[in-house]
Write an enzyme that holds these catalytic residues in place. Sequence first.
Site, short mmCIF file in Angstrom:
data_model
loop_
_atom_site.label_atom_id
_atom_site.label_comp_id
_atom_site.label_asym_id
_atom_site.label_seq_id
_atom_site.Cartn_x
_atom_site.Cartn_y
_atom_site.Cartn_z
N ASP A 150 -0.24 -8.20 -6.71
CA ASP A 150 -1.50 -8.88 -6.96
C ASP A 150 -1.78 -9.70 -5.72
O ASP A 150 -0.92 -10.46 -5.27
CB ASP A 150 -1.45 -9.76 -8.21
CG ASP A 150 -2.86 -10.08 -8.69
OD1 ASP A 150 -3.66 -9.13 -8.84
OD2 ASP A 150 -3.19 -11.25 -8.89
N GLY B 243 -11.40 -4.79 2.03
CA GLY B 243 -11.56 -6.12 1.44
C GLY B 243 -12.20 -7.11 2.40
O GLY B 243 -13.21 -6.83 3.04
N LYS C 27 -1.02 -4.85 11.82
CA LYS C 27 -1.36 -5.58 10.60
C LYS C 27 -0.15 -5.65 9.67
O LYS C 27 0.19 -6.72 9.15
CB LYS C 27 -2.52 -4.91 9.88
CG LYS C 27 -2.94 -5.65 8.61
CD LYS C 27 -4.06 -4.93 7.87
CE LYS C 27 -4.39 -5.66 6.57
NZ LYS C 27 -5.38 -4.95 5.75
#
Length: 216
Positions: free
Chosen positions: A86, A176, A198
């Site tokens: 999450d 996102g 990343k």
Amino acid sequence: MSSTDPFLLSTESTSDDQWVLASNNKGKLAEFKRLFAEANLNVTIVPQGQLDIEDAVEDGLSFVENAIIKARHASRISGLPAIADDSGLCVPVLGNAPGIYSARYAGEHGNDSKNNAKLIADLQPIRTANPNTPIKGMFVCVLAMVRHADDSLPIVAQGLWHGEISEAAHGDGGFGYDPLFWLPDLQASAASLSAADKNSISHRGQAIKQLLKQLA
């Protein structure tokens, strides 16, 4: 293992060396595929979509609660150990919004362009009042691993990636809020980084490293 791809279900695998990844988010799955391949786990990671498992109802009030809910959901349906993520973006000046609602901040789940536009709009009054003050933000990733659906001691790992929120999008990679997440030290946005760069510094990469330490 007969398969070198951790996201392909091996016909020789058993339930002891298969884990379900509780996500159907294409962007997350692509990142996890690379990260788990680099981790050299002696297990096959199976995305829940391959097992026709739909997303869980995320009704927790924190990243930790939602990660555990998703892991238990995938494990209960599959009968396998499960890992769930999450994650989201927290902006302190907005009371840590969008937070656990990052994917549906603008009301429509997974609409990156609308979510980014809402974040820019919500921050504009703060920028106007404090024009020379950078707006801090952090990406958060919580991973939860359960050995079975009713595991009373889930393994929980957390990664935080600190940066600033820019006024406009930069770069065309990632997903996102990556185009708005500015890294002052690199003078680049998360969306401008290569996948390898990343993963080496991101919240998700940090969380996986923490998870592996605990599993060891």
